[in-house]
Write an enzyme that holds these catalytic residues in place. Sequence first.
Site, PDB file in Angstrom:
ATOM      1  N   ASP A   1       0.849  -1.199   0.000  1.00 10.19           N
ATOM      2  CA  ASP A   1       0.000   0.000   0.000  1.00 10.19           C
ATOM      3  C   ASP A   1       0.888   1.255   0.000  1.00 10.19           C
ATOM      4  O   ASP A   1       0.693   2.172  -0.799  1.00 10.19           O
ATOM      5  CB  ASP A   1      -0.899   0.053   1.253  1.00 10.19           C
ATOM      6  CG  ASP A   1      -1.911  -1.088   1.325  1.00 10.19           C
ATOM      7  OD1 ASP A   1      -3.113  -0.825   1.256  1.00 10.19           O
ATOM      8  OD2 ASP A   1      -1.490  -2.255   1.439  1.00 10.19           O
TER       9      ASP A   1
ATOM     10  N   GLU B   1      -4.882   7.751  -0.003  1.00  9.43           N
ATOM     11  CA  GLU B   1      -5.356   7.136   1.238  1.00  9.43           C
ATOM     12  C   GLU B   1      -4.303   7.086   2.350  1.00  9.43           C
ATOM     13  O   GLU B   1      -4.613   7.377   3.498  1.00  9.43           O
ATOM     14  CB  GLU B   1      -5.863   5.708   0.967  1.00  9.43           C
ATOM     15  CG  GLU B   1      -6.264   5.016   2.271  1.00  9.43           C
ATOM     16  CD  GLU B   1      -7.006   3.711   2.104  1.00  9.43           C
ATOM     17  OE1 GLU B   1      -7.026   3.157   0.991  1.00  9.43           O
ATOM     18  OE2 GLU B   1      -7.576   3.246   3.107  1.00  9.43           O
TER      19      GLU B   1
ATOM     20  N   ASP C   1      -6.151   5.467  -4.503  1.00  7.72           N
ATOM     21  CA  ASP C   1      -6.131   4.372  -3.528  1.00  7.72           C
ATOM     22  C   ASP C   1      -5.053   3.417  -4.013  1.00  7.72           C
ATOM     23  O   ASP C   1      -5.218   2.725  -5.026  1.00  7.72           O
ATOM     24  CB  ASP C   1      -7.496   3.661  -3.435  1.00  7.72           C
ATOM     25  CG  ASP C   1      -7.558   2.784  -2.189  1.00  7.72           C
ATOM     26  OD1 ASP C   1      -6.479   2.467  -1.648  1.00  7.72           O
ATOM     27  OD2 ASP C   1      -8.672   2.430  -1.760  1.00  7.72           O
TER      28      ASP C   1
ATOM     29  N   ILE D   1      -3.782   0.627  -2.855  1.00  7.10           N
ATOM     30  CA  ILE D   1      -4.366  -0.725  -2.937  1.00  7.10           C
ATOM     31  C   ILE D   1      -5.776  -0.625  -2.396  1.00  7.10           C
ATOM     32  O   ILE D   1      -5.995  -0.469  -1.197  1.00  7.10           O
ATOM     33  CB  ILE D   1      -3.601  -1.783  -2.117  1.00  7.10           C
ATOM     34  CG1 ILE D   1      -2.197  -2.000  -2.696  1.00  7.10           C
ATOM     35  CG2 ILE D   1      -4.373  -3.114  -2.137  1.00  7.10           C
ATOM     36  CD1 ILE D   1      -1.456  -3.178  -2.088  1.00  7.10           C
ATOM     37  N   ASP D   2      -6.731  -0.668  -3.304  1.00  3.66           N
ATOM     38  CA  ASP D   2      -8.124  -0.720  -2.882  1.00  3.66           C
ATOM     39  C   ASP D   2      -8.451  -2.193  -2.686  1.00  3.66           C
ATOM     40  O   ASP D   2      -8.137  -3.014  -3.550  1.00  3.66           O
ATOM     41  CB  ASP D   2      -8.997  -0.093  -3.968  1.00  3.66           C
ATOM     42  CG  ASP D   2     -10.452  -0.095  -3.567  1.00  3.66           C
ATOM     43  OD1 ASP D   2     -10.741   0.052  -2.363  1.00  3.66           O
ATOM     44  OD2 ASP D   2     -11.305  -0.253  -4.453  1.00  3.66           O
TER      45      ASP D   2
ATOM     46  N   THR E   1      -7.496  -3.960   0.358  1.00  2.00           N
ATOM     47  CA  THR E   1      -6.312  -4.566   0.996  1.00  2.00           C
ATOM     48  C   THR E   1      -6.649  -5.941   1.586  1.00  2.00           C
ATOM     49  O   THR E   1      -5.814  -6.842   1.594  1.00  2.00           O
ATOM     50  CB  THR E   1      -5.754  -3.625   2.093  1.00  2.00           C
ATOM     51  OG1 THR E   1      -5.516  -2.353   1.484  1.00  2.00           O
ATOM     52  CG2 THR E   1      -4.452  -4.136   2.673  1.00  2.00           C
TER      53      THR E   1
ATOM     54  N   SER F   1     -19.358  -6.438  -2.156  1.00  2.91           N
ATOM     55  CA  SER F   1     -18.133  -6.700  -1.401  1.00  2.91           C
ATOM     56  C   SER F   1     -18.090  -8.119  -0.866  1.00  2.91           C
ATOM     57  O   SER F   1     -19.127  -8.689  -0.537  1.00  2.91           O
ATOM     58  CB  SER F   1     -18.058  -5.766  -0.187  1.00  2.91           C
ATOM     59  OG  SER F   1     -17.769  -4.466  -0.565  1.00  2.91           O
TER      60      SER F   1
ATOM     61  N   HIS G   1     -18.446  -4.067   4.859  1.00  2.00           N
ATOM     62  CA  HIS G   1     -18.363  -2.938   3.921  1.00  2.00           C
ATOM     63  C   HIS G   1     -19.675  -2.703   3.176  1.00  2.00           C
ATOM     64  O   HIS G   1     -19.893  -1.639   2.614  1.00  2.00           O
ATOM     65  CB  HIS G   1     -17.243  -3.175   2.889  1.00  2.00           C
ATOM     66  CG  HIS G   1     -15.878  -3.218   3.497  1.00  2.00           C
ATOM     67  ND1 HIS G   1     -14.767  -3.594   2.785  1.00  2.00           N
ATOM     68  CD2 HIS G   1     -15.439  -2.930   4.751  1.00  2.00           C
ATOM     69  CE1 HIS G   1     -13.698  -3.542   3.563  1.00  2.00           C
ATOM     70  NE2 HIS G   1     -14.076  -3.152   4.767  1.00  2.00           N
TER      71      HIS G   1
ATOM     72  N   ASP H   1     -12.069   5.568  -3.090  1.00  2.00           N
ATOM     73  CA  ASP H   1     -12.680   4.241  -3.232  1.00  2.00           C
ATOM     74  C   ASP H   1     -13.664   4.186  -4.399  1.00  2.00           C
ATOM     75  O   ASP H   1     -14.170   3.099  -4.717  1.00  2.00           O
ATOM     76  CB  ASP H   1     -13.427   3.849  -1.951  1.00  2.00           C
ATOM     77  CG  ASP H   1     -12.496   3.310  -0.878  1.00  2.00           C
ATOM     78  OD1 ASP H   1     -11.424   2.788  -1.235  1.00  2.00           O
ATOM     79  OD2 ASP H   1     -12.842   3.405   0.314  1.00  2.00           O
TER      80      ASP H   1
END
Length: 325
Positions: A46, A69, A121, A123-124, A126, A209, A214, A268
């Site tokens: 990240d 982020e 982001d 790493i969206d 993670t 998701s 989430h 995001d």
Amino acid sequence: MNFKSELQTAIKAVQKASALCKEVQANLVSEESMQKKDKSPVTVADFGAQAIVIHELKKTFPDDPIVAEEDAKELGSDPLLERIVNHLESHLPGLSEEEIISTINMGGHEGGSEGRFWTLDPIDGTKGFLRKEQYAVALALIEKGEVVLGVLGCPNLSVDSFNSDQNRGTLLYAVKGQGAFMKPIDGSDESAVSVSDINLTSEANFCESVESGHSSHDASARIAEVLNVTEEPVRIDSQCKYGVLSRGEASIYLRLPTRKDYEEKIWDHAAGYIVVKEAGGEVTDCMGNELDFSLGRTLKNNTGIVGTNGKIHEEVINAVREVLS
Ligand code: AMP
Ligand code: MG
């Protein structure tokens, strides 16, 4: 404006960051991740991907602010820092530890309605990255509060179908008014993408998701019932969901609030949003309101997300409102 140079730069930045992520994911050990103050996980990749993308953007657009982020302050004196520096040696040769930290921290812009800025982001998803499943490197350009360009690097998403192990690694991208495209993440074979053309929700499938924290899986199941959707949901992490929607492999994307106080982050959604819009789809919040990217680092005026192929949007929103009310 055609944003040619911006797109070229953004694609290169996302490709380079994705290469680091792939390398880290393949050999990930527990010492390479930690928990942030908000209890969410973060890894060397990240921070490393954020450093690579910002470094690349600043070479071509030194004055553009960046809303990203990660914040290197989360690292403190954690041994993760040394590992980040080691990983970046081959990707950003010659950059010192201090330079890496200051590059990561160039992502602290507040966003807003004026001028233009990038949102990233690194790493969206993670959690998907840690499970060795789907994740995305997501980069978008916002001008006067409006998303004008987006690039999604999806290193584990295959070019043809999301559940195939063949040809892994897809790049999806769009510029406002110019359509949406994809190509292999390291290749050049570009093709236009477009959303599904179904008119009946009973023919639709939806994605959501993997993490029920989430997006509420219970609420989506009830919405599916109202809409006569019979196919099981496709559960994937990250903005890969927008990618799957943009190329017609799902017709609905539901992100249904699990808590009243949660504000969606602009990084995001910005890149995925424009890819789906330019592929002919629609993306709003759960009430059918436009997403407002002009209010800072979060979508504070919106609640949840609903994406569709456009044709069935109103019907899906009505079902979402009915179930959530
Ligand atoms: P996904 O992979 O689609 O489940 O989304 C991953 C993103 O969910 C992360 O980047 C987080 O920023 C975001 N996230 C964290 N907590 C929540 C929450 N309570 N509701 C919605 N999104 C969240
Ligand atoms: Mg994210």
